[in-house]
Design a protein around this motif. Sequence first.
Motif, short mmCIF file in Angstrom:
data_model
loop_
_atom_site.label_atom_id
_atom_site.label_comp_id
_atom_site.label_asym_id
_atom_site.label_seq_id
_atom_site.Cartn_x
_atom_site.Cartn_y
_atom_site.Cartn_z
N ARG B 123 0.33 -6.14 1.85
CA ARG B 123 -0.06 -6.04 3.27
C ARG B 123 0.57 -4.61 3.89
NH1 ARG B 123 -0.30 -11.57 6.56
NH2 ARG B 123 -1.25 -10.16 7.91
N LEU B 124 1.67 -4.60 3.29
CA LEU B 124 2.48 -3.27 3.78
C LEU B 124 1.95 -1.88 3.30
CD1 LEU B 124 6.36 -4.02 4.20
CD2 LEU B 124 4.83 -3.37 5.87
N PHE B 125 2.02 -1.92 1.99
CA PHE B 125 1.79 -0.70 1.21
C PHE B 125 0.50 -0.65 0.55
CE2 PHE B 125 6.47 -1.50 0.88
CZ PHE B 125 6.80 -0.48 1.63
N GLY B 126 -0.35 -1.66 0.36
CA GLY B 126 -1.70 -1.90 -0.20
C GLY B 126 -1.77 -2.49 -1.56
N PRO B 127 -2.91 -2.51 -2.16
CA PRO B 127 -3.03 -3.06 -3.49
C PRO B 127 -2.03 -2.43 -4.54
CG PRO B 127 -4.63 -1.49 -3.44
CD PRO B 127 -3.96 -1.58 -1.89
N PRO B 128 -1.64 -3.21 -5.65
CA PRO B 128 -0.55 -2.76 -6.61
C PRO B 128 -0.59 -1.34 -7.15
CG PRO B 128 -1.53 -4.86 -7.29
CD PRO B 128 -2.16 -4.21 -6.19
N HIS B 129 -2.02 -0.66 -7.38
CA HIS B 129 -1.81 0.73 -7.76
C HIS B 129 -1.55 1.69 -6.87
CE1 HIS B 129 -3.36 4.00 -10.37
NE2 HIS B 129 -3.77 4.27 -9.38
N GLU B 130 -1.87 1.38 -5.55
CA GLU B 130 -1.55 2.06 -4.35
C GLU B 130 0.10 1.96 -4.25
OE1 GLU B 130 -2.01 4.28 -0.92
OE2 GLU B 130 -3.47 3.90 -2.41
N ILE B 131 0.59 1.00 -4.45
CA ILE B 131 2.18 0.71 -4.36
C ILE B 131 2.67 1.66 -5.26
CG2 ILE B 131 4.12 -0.83 -4.57
CD1 ILE B 131 2.53 -3.03 -3.44
N ALA B 132 2.05 1.62 -6.62
CA ALA B 132 2.78 2.52 -7.76
C ALA B 132 2.61 3.99 -7.14
CB ALA B 132 2.07 2.12 -8.83
N THR B 152 2.85 -9.14 -12.94
CA THR B 152 3.40 -10.42 -12.55
C THR B 152 4.72 -10.94 -13.44
OG1 THR B 152 1.77 -11.47 -13.71
CG2 THR B 152 1.34 -11.04 -11.45
N ASN B 153 4.89 -10.37 -14.43
CA ASN B 153 5.80 -10.79 -15.31
C ASN B 153 6.92 -9.75 -15.34
OD1 ASN B 153 7.34 -10.79 -18.36
ND2 ASN B 153 6.71 -13.10 -17.61
N TYR B 154 8.40 -10.20 -15.16
CA TYR B 154 9.36 -9.04 -15.03
C TYR B 154 9.47 -8.50 -16.16
CZ TYR B 154 14.23 -7.75 -14.59
OH TYR B 154 15.46 -6.98 -14.48
N ASP B 155 9.80 -9.21 -17.46
CA ASP B 155 10.03 -8.28 -18.62
C ASP B 155 8.81 -7.60 -19.27
OD1 ASP B 155 12.90 -8.95 -19.27
OD2 ASP B 155 11.71 -11.39 -19.38
N THR B 156 7.46 -8.08 -18.89
CA THR B 156 6.55 -7.26 -19.37
C THR B 156 6.74 -5.68 -18.68
OG1 THR B 156 5.35 -9.23 -19.63
CG2 THR B 156 4.00 -7.38 -19.42
N ALA B 157 6.75 -6.13 -17.25
CA ALA B 157 6.85 -4.82 -16.40
C ALA B 157 7.83 -3.92 -16.88
CB ALA B 157 6.99 -5.15 -15.00
N ARG B 158 9.12 -4.33 -17.14
CA ARG B 158 10.30 -3.75 -17.56
C ARG B 158 9.87 -2.80 -19.08
NH1 ARG B 158 13.99 -4.82 -21.36
NH2 ARG B 158 13.22 -6.97 -21.58
N ILE B 159 9.20 -3.80 -19.99
CA ILE B 159 8.94 -3.07 -21.37
C ILE B 159 8.05 -2.03 -21.20
CG2 ILE B 159 8.21 -3.74 -23.53
CD1 ILE B 159 9.81 -6.57 -23.28
N LYS B 160 7.07 -2.09 -20.53
CA LYS B 160 5.97 -1.44 -20.47
C LYS B 160 6.20 -0.21 -19.80
CE LYS B 160 1.48 -0.29 -21.15
NZ LYS B 160 1.03 -0.34 -22.64
N ALA B 161 6.96 -0.01 -18.75
CA ALA B 161 7.55 1.07 -18.07
C ALA B 161 8.40 1.88 -18.93
CB ALA B 161 8.25 0.69 -16.74
N GLU B 162 8.95 1.26 -19.73
CA GLU B 162 9.91 1.80 -20.52
C GLU B 162 9.07 2.79 -21.81
OE1 GLU B 162 13.03 -0.46 -22.27
OE2 GLU B 162 13.93 1.14 -23.68
N PHE B 163 8.04 2.16 -22.10
CA PHE B 163 7.32 2.52 -23.39
C PHE B 163 5.92 3.27 -22.80
CE2 PHE B 163 10.48 0.11 -25.15
CZ PHE B 163 10.78 0.70 -26.32
N SER B 164 5.61 3.38 -21.71
CA SER B 164 4.58 4.23 -21.31
C SER B 164 4.95 5.23 -20.42
CB SER B 164 3.65 3.13 -20.66
OG SER B 164 4.24 2.66 -19.50
N SER B 165 3.86 6.18 -19.98
CA SER B 165 4.14 7.22 -19.04
C SER B 165 3.23 7.02 -17.97
CB SER B 165 4.17 8.52 -19.59
OG SER B 165 2.80 8.86 -20.29
N GLY B 166 3.46 7.44 -16.81
CA GLY B 166 2.42 7.28 -15.84
C GLY B 166 2.44 5.97 -15.03
N ILE B 167 1.41 5.47 -14.55
CA ILE B 167 1.29 4.23 -13.90
C ILE B 167 0.51 3.45 -14.60
CG2 ILE B 167 0.42 3.25 -11.88
CD1 ILE B 167 0.90 5.91 -10.33
#
Lengths: 264, 503
Positions: B123-132, B152-167
């Motif tokens: 509600r502050l920053f918009g949908p997830p993509h907008e936040i990113a 929605t999963n902590y470890d999935t977000a962490r691993i995916k961010a490490e092994f991908s680029s961009g949003i």
Amino acid sequence: MPSSASLRKQIESAFEHRYPSVLTPSAKAVREVASTGISQIDDLLNGGLPVGAITELTGPASSGKTSIAIAALSRRIQEGGVCAWVDANDAFDPESAAANGISLNQLLWVRCSGTQTANQPDKFRTSNFRQTQPWPRLDQALRATDLILQSGGFASVVLDLADESIEHGRRIPLATWFRYRQAADRTRCSLIVLGKAPYAQSSAAVVLECEQAALDSANHNVIRRFIYKVHRHRERFTSITSIDRKPPASIWSAHAMWNTEKRA
Amino acid sequence: MKSRGQPDCLYAAVHAAEFPAQAILRLRPDLRSHPCVVLAGSPPEERVCALNLHARKRGVVHGMTRLEVDELGNIHILTCFAETEATARNVFLETLLQFSPRIEETFATNASAFVLDITGTERLFGPPHEIALRIRSALSTVGFRASICICTNYDTARIKAEFSSGISVIPYEKESEALAPVPISALHLELEHYETFALWGIGTLGELAALPEEELIPRFGQPSRAWLALSRGYAEHTFQPMEARFELKEHIEFETHIEQLDSLLFVCSNMINNLVARASSRALSLASIRIDMSLEGSAQYKQVIHPAIPSNDRKFLLKLMQLEIAAHPPQAAVDSLTLTAEAGQHCKVQLDLFALPMPEPSRLDVTLARLKAIAGADRVGSPVLLDSHRPGNFQIREFSINDQLFTDAKTLNRTCLRRVRPPHTLRMQLNTGKPAAFRDGSAPFCVSVAYGPWQSSGCWWAVDRWDLEEWDVMATNDSGESIACLVVHDHLNGKWLLDAFYD
């Protein structure tokens, strides 16, 4: 035969595209003045020193010009303004200023000194950090005055060149005085120049020449007051008729700082 | 595969790879478009620990020696400094704190990685993509590039961010698919387990996730249950938010000694921009900036800039810094520079139509700094009279318009003194104990009136004691010019001095 009014109208309309209102004298603006706190001098100057202009107080040592400048500053500070004293020879006496009612925390004092080595402000070193460049005392004073005038917000600025020799004072370029005049006009600041002789020439709105008239003592062992004489040499914003009607000089006195009876 | 309910949580993982390089390059925008590598270790064992994209395209890889990098040619070689990296990490963390107060730092080799709990911030920053997008934009303003994953999963977000680029935004129950191409090294297993999986032909998390749990646990034990949970995107994690300390600090170490002010100010400009941006993000201003420099030869340089009012004006702060350094130049070349700012509230000024104009505080600061550069730092300010009977006893204090005390004193119209500093020594002639004539240098004066003496002495117990005899003198020189002056007889030195003129 056309009347003079219709003739003037015809001429003005003919020249309108080049010189608007060519035959109509421009309306005279009433110049703002600031009282010096010395009634005799205020009377001499139609109310006081002009605001947004240069006033020169000239005369030899002990002629009372410093007392006039401090009285004017004291008045401006009491009105709530902030003032500056640019001291080319480090001669300002804070005790005298305080005795004249100046609130010292509203006074910016710039003490120029020939012995002080100042750093070059704008550019830095070309080879290392240790290079410095000395600035002559007079040059420091002129640069400092320029900065203060350009920064704005000061009700009154005193440029104290009273101890400078006349030869040095006259070497100050006219462009400097023009710049000061413009800056003073823009920032509504009264620039008071103390000197042995007038230096600003056409840039000065008022030139007053001061001289010592007499000394009044109590019991011939304590100075009670100094009596000074002031001549008005130039008053740019006053009409000729007004100058002619007014006396060219005035006498005023400044009391000693001490309690005369007690000291006697 | 376990079926799960819709979780309440939403996490944003932010991963800034090649962080040692980013920590330096964010303050050196001139190098960003050039291939740059950061070397770590002591010579001659220095090896590449971080590099930018341009260097990677030129064929640089981690672990290369300085010699190997030099052979590739035309690559900027930077040195890794722990303090620079730590400062950059604080800036990175502080930027992320704009989006969530709940942040956990995660372990990442050669990178800086955090996971933000952004639950409820839509509600502050918009949908997830907008936040990113907003996070990426905020990081970009302070000079960082990072990959961002929202899940929605902590470890999935962490691993995916490490092994991908961009949003990347991973929808609920699509975690396993998103993690499928990620290499199995993301699980940080022991070497023997990697060898086993290599023998089985398992190289990605997708291939691991496809293995049956019942067959895996007897072979690897209970830890394999956690591996499967991670690879399938339903691992559970207890979020441990960190307590971040707000510190406005920027630090940079130079590869070569800096001797030019212009070069130093070029770096300072970026550092001030960052400090102002960080303070502004919290609706604060900079109340003071402390400049610390380590100089060549292990000397230290310290100066503090105090604007009259807290300010966020970058040009003004930079100008103050320039004038301060010019007024107090370092005595040697600069090795490193640290700017530490104190935050203050924005200034609120009540203006008055009927009051006399006053100097604008920020402009006055610059003017005072310029005046100090011209006349000397101790020769510009407001005089303050000291509580002493010593004549001419005062000191200069900083001129400020913030604490003006408007007095209702009246103009008293008293004659003023003009001090002679230092007092001139006179050759005095006395007549019945009174001054009769004197010489100031070569100029002779004949005394017409002399009132006095008035004795003044004090501090007889101290080195700076004084014992004076004052005379008010009217004198005339050969040309008839008359002066009124204050002449002093210094009993301690036995000298007559011209102390002041009445004017």
